[in-house]
Motif scaffolding. Structure first.
Motif, PDB file in Angstrom:
ATOM      1  N   GLY A   1      -6.519   1.679   0.664  1.00 43.47           N
ATOM      2  CA  GLY A   1      -6.802   0.642  -0.332  1.00 43.47           C
ATOM      3  C   GLY A   1      -7.975   1.017  -1.211  1.00 43.47           C
ATOM      4  O   GLY A   1      -7.942   0.834  -2.443  1.00 43.47           O
ATOM      5  N   PHE A   2      -9.033   1.565  -0.602  1.00 37.68           N
ATOM      6  CA  PHE A   2     -10.196   2.015  -1.378  1.00 37.68           C
ATOM      7  C   PHE A   2      -9.817   3.145  -2.328  1.00 37.68           C
ATOM      8  O   PHE A   2     -10.298   3.209  -3.466  1.00 37.68           O
ATOM      9  CB  PHE A   2     -11.310   2.496  -0.438  1.00 37.68           C
ATOM     10  CG  PHE A   2     -11.906   1.414   0.435  1.00 37.68           C
ATOM     11  CD1 PHE A   2     -11.852   0.079   0.066  1.00 37.68           C
ATOM     12  CD2 PHE A   2     -12.536   1.744   1.630  1.00 37.68           C
ATOM     13  CE1 PHE A   2     -12.411  -0.913   0.871  1.00 37.68           C
ATOM     14  CE2 PHE A   2     -13.092   0.771   2.426  1.00 37.68           C
ATOM     15  CZ  PHE A   2     -13.035  -0.564   2.057  1.00 37.68           C
ATOM     16  N   ILE A   3      -8.953   4.037  -1.862  1.00 34.66           N
ATOM     17  CA  ILE A   3      -8.526   5.174  -2.692  1.00 34.66           C
ATOM     18  C   ILE A   3      -7.714   4.689  -3.896  1.00 34.66           C
ATOM     19  O   ILE A   3      -7.883   5.185  -5.017  1.00 34.66           O
ATOM     20  CB  ILE A   3      -7.729   6.182  -1.841  1.00 34.66           C
ATOM     21  CG1 ILE A   3      -8.680   6.885  -0.856  1.00 34.66           C
ATOM     22  CG2 ILE A   3      -7.021   7.213  -2.716  1.00 34.66           C
ATOM     23  CD1 ILE A   3      -7.992   7.686   0.222  1.00 34.66           C
ATOM     24  N   ILE A   4      -6.845   3.696  -3.685  1.00 30.85           N
ATOM     25  CA  ILE A   4      -6.088   3.114  -4.797  1.00 30.85           C
ATOM     26  C   ILE A   4      -7.037   2.553  -5.849  1.00 30.85           C
ATOM     27  O   ILE A   4      -6.879   2.784  -7.055  1.00 30.85           O
ATOM     28  CB  ILE A   4      -5.130   2.013  -4.290  1.00 30.85           C
ATOM     29  CG1 ILE A   4      -3.963   2.631  -3.509  1.00 30.85           C
ATOM     30  CG2 ILE A   4      -4.594   1.165  -5.451  1.00 30.85           C
ATOM     31  CD1 ILE A   4      -3.097   1.618  -2.778  1.00 30.85           C
ATOM     32  N   GLU A   5      -8.056   1.827  -5.397  1.00 36.62           N
ATOM     33  CA  GLU A   5      -9.008   1.240  -6.337  1.00 36.62           C
ATOM     34  C   GLU A   5      -9.781   2.318  -7.096  1.00 36.62           C
ATOM     35  O   GLU A   5     -10.038   2.192  -8.298  1.00 36.62           O
ATOM     36  CB  GLU A   5      -9.973   0.315  -5.587  1.00 36.62           C
ATOM     37  CG  GLU A   5      -9.320  -0.962  -5.099  1.00 36.62           C
ATOM     38  CD  GLU A   5     -10.291  -1.927  -4.452  1.00 36.62           C
ATOM     39  OE1 GLU A   5     -10.089  -3.147  -4.601  1.00 36.62           O
ATOM     40  OE2 GLU A   5     -11.257  -1.463  -3.804  1.00 36.62           O
ATOM     41  N   LYS A   6     -10.155   3.391  -6.397  1.00 36.80           N
ATOM     42  CA  LYS A   6     -10.922   4.461  -7.037  1.00 36.80           C
ATOM     43  C   LYS A   6     -10.096   5.172  -8.108  1.00 36.80           C
ATOM     44  O   LYS A   6     -10.583   5.443  -9.214  1.00 36.80           O
ATOM     45  CB  LYS A   6     -11.402   5.459  -5.988  1.00 36.80           C
ATOM     46  CG  LYS A   6     -12.247   6.584  -6.569  1.00 36.80           C
ATOM     47  CD  LYS A   6     -12.896   7.423  -5.495  1.00 36.80           C
ATOM     48  CE  LYS A   6     -13.818   8.472  -6.108  1.00 36.80           C
ATOM     49  NZ  LYS A   6     -14.570   9.225  -5.080  1.00 36.80           N
ATOM     50  N   ILE A   7      -8.851   5.474  -7.779  1.00 36.73           N
ATOM     51  CA  ILE A   7      -7.997   6.214  -8.720  1.00 36.73           C
ATOM     52  C   ILE A   7      -7.654   5.374  -9.949  1.00 36.73           C
ATOM     53  O   ILE A   7      -7.668   5.863 -11.082  1.00 36.73           O
ATOM     54  CB  ILE A   7      -6.706   6.680  -8.012  1.00 36.73           C
ATOM     55  CG1 ILE A   7      -7.030   7.809  -7.030  1.00 36.73           C
ATOM     56  CG2 ILE A   7      -5.663   7.143  -9.022  1.00 36.73           C
ATOM     57  CD1 ILE A   7      -5.875   8.224  -6.182  1.00 36.73           C
ATOM     58  N   THR A   8      -7.350   4.103  -9.734  1.00 38.28           N
ATOM     59  CA  THR A   8      -6.904   3.248 -10.841  1.00 38.28           C
ATOM     60  C   THR A   8      -8.054   2.575 -11.576  1.00 38.28           C
ATOM     61  O   THR A   8      -7.862   2.056 -12.679  1.00 38.28           O
ATOM     62  CB  THR A   8      -5.960   2.153 -10.314  1.00 38.28           C
ATOM     63  OG1 THR A   8      -6.682   1.321  -9.383  1.00 38.28           O
ATOM     64  CG2 THR A   8      -4.740   2.751  -9.633  1.00 38.28           C
TER      65      THR A   8
ATOM     66  N   THR B   1       0.818  -1.223   0.000  1.00 37.21           N
ATOM     67  CA  THR B   1       0.000   0.000   0.000  1.00 37.21           C
ATOM     68  C   THR B   1       0.847   1.267   0.000  1.00 37.21           C
ATOM     69  O   THR B   1       0.606   2.186  -0.796  1.00 37.21           O
ATOM     70  CB  THR B   1      -0.950  -0.002   1.204  1.00 37.21           C
ATOM     71  OG1 THR B   1      -1.681  -1.238   1.214  1.00 37.21           O
ATOM     72  CG2 THR B   1      -1.931   1.152   1.135  1.00 37.21           C
ATOM     73  N   THR B   2       1.850   1.345   0.880  1.00 34.27           N
ATOM     74  CA  THR B   2       2.681   2.549   0.960  1.00 34.27           C
ATOM     75  C   THR B   2       3.424   2.828  -0.346  1.00 34.27           C
ATOM     76  O   THR B   2       3.315   3.933  -0.896  1.00 34.27           O
ATOM     77  CB  THR B   2       3.658   2.456   2.144  1.00 34.27           C
ATOM     78  OG1 THR B   2       2.903   2.427   3.360  1.00 34.27           O
ATOM     79  CG2 THR B   2       4.614   3.646   2.170  1.00 34.27           C
TER      80      THR B   2
END
Length: 348
Positions: A161-168, A62-63
């Protein structure tokens, strides 16, 4: 005492059924030992046997992935979380999530309808949607204003983790597979293939190849805070990536400035000192007594840990499945300290 003797004795004392230790210096493995079995009557482990990394997910995936998105221009760590998660307080930033200064509770049983569920025993879970998890964190997970206290929290990394999914616009599993392929860490991911160490008993059956953490399990086995499986061989590759300032072989994965953010303290006046993702080595639970000021580390609930001393240019990775004998089995803490200290005396 030497490391091999300590590891053998730890297995006899039932600290875990499997223990792996690796020391990497810049781009080579100085020391490696694997001992034990995947479970008491299981197969002998190798450096390719998978372990449930638990919270090492936060720093192994994540980091660095958040920093990759920063480099690519998708976000800034100083962005308010509300830019990506509607309804979140505007004074909490991604940096707060990454440094555990967001004012969030340490833990919340997102998986449970009864939020009084404790963390001292395993639970059966049903899958939940991310919208439900966000709603619970917003309603029950915020304890205080940001930047007042360092409170190590899974909740912030669940949100990341949710933010990674939203952006990508891709799942964590997809993002992780692409990222770890670039790092040449082909066995690491949220999916499990091959030999894997068992963890705790749930309803009379051993968890094996299924994430131990209930919140991660309820989120489909992949979360920003837990769910990753890896082995000693791949984590040696990860260590080289960090120690070589973002390079894997001759390929740059992250710029040196991103690695610097993982090394520098961002919690002035607050203890324990946190970097982006990590804790400073002198505050690491079970860290070596000889850790320099320029060191960082992280641990995982299942009995895993990774430590970097940049003054010595080394990493120490210790993998165990200590929860095999129950989550109240804390003998691995002493084991980490002893092994870390012996590395400084015997190997460096």
């Amino acid at each position: 005492m030497n490391i091999e003797t300590v590891v053998e004795e730890a297995l006899k004392q039932k600290i875990a059924t499997a223990i792996g230790v690796s020391v990497v210096k810049r781009d080579r493995v100085l020391f490696e030992i694997v001992r034990g079995k995947t479970e008491e009557n299981g197969d002998f482990i190798t450096n390719e046997t998978l372990f449930d990394l638990a919270s090492l997910t936060k720093v192994v995936f994540t980091t660095p992935y958040i920093l990759k998105l920063v480099e690519e221009g998708f976000l800034s760590i100083n962005d308010p979380v509300s830019l990506y998660i509607e309804g979140f307080p505007g004074n909490i930033t991604l940096k707060n999530l990454l440094t555990h200064t967001a004012g969030l509770k340490a833990w919340l049983p997102i998986f449970a309808s009864n939020l009084q569920a404790s963390n001292d025993r395993p639970y059966e879970v049903e899958e939940i949607k991310k919208e439900e998890a966000i709603e619970k964190i917003l309603k029950y997970g915020i304890e205080r204003p940001p930047d007042k206290q360092v409170e190590y929290s899974d909740l912030g990394f669940i949100l990341l983790g949710f933010i990674i999914e939203k952006i990508t616009n891709k799942s964590l599993k997809e993002n992780a597979r692409s990222f770890f392929d670039d790092l040449l860490m082909y066995d690491t991911g949220f999916e499990v293939k091959g030999s894997v160490c068992a963890t705790e008993v749930l309803n009379g059956k051993r968890l094996k190849g299924v994430v131990h953490d209930e919140n991660a399990r309820a989120l489909g086995g992949a979360s920003g805070h837990a769910g990753l499986f890896s082995n000693l061989k791949d984590l040696e590759q990860y260590s080289k990536f960090i120690l070589n300032k973002g390079f894997v072989s001759s390929k740059r994965i992250l710029i040196e400035d991103s690695i610097r953010l993982m090394r520098e303290s961002f919690t002035d006046g607050l203890k324990p000192e946190r970097t982006i993702g990590f804790v400073k080595g002198k505050f690491l639970s079970g860290g070596p007594d000889f850790a320099s000021d320029d060191s960082i580390g992280h641990t995982g609930f299942t009995g895993t840990s990774i430590f970097f001393d940049f003054e010595k240019d080394i990493s120490i990775t210790i993998l165990t499945n200590r929860v095999y004998f129950g989550r109240d089995n804390n003998k691995h803490m002493h084991l980490r300290r002893v092994i870390g200290n012996l590395v400084y005396k015997e190997i460096l």
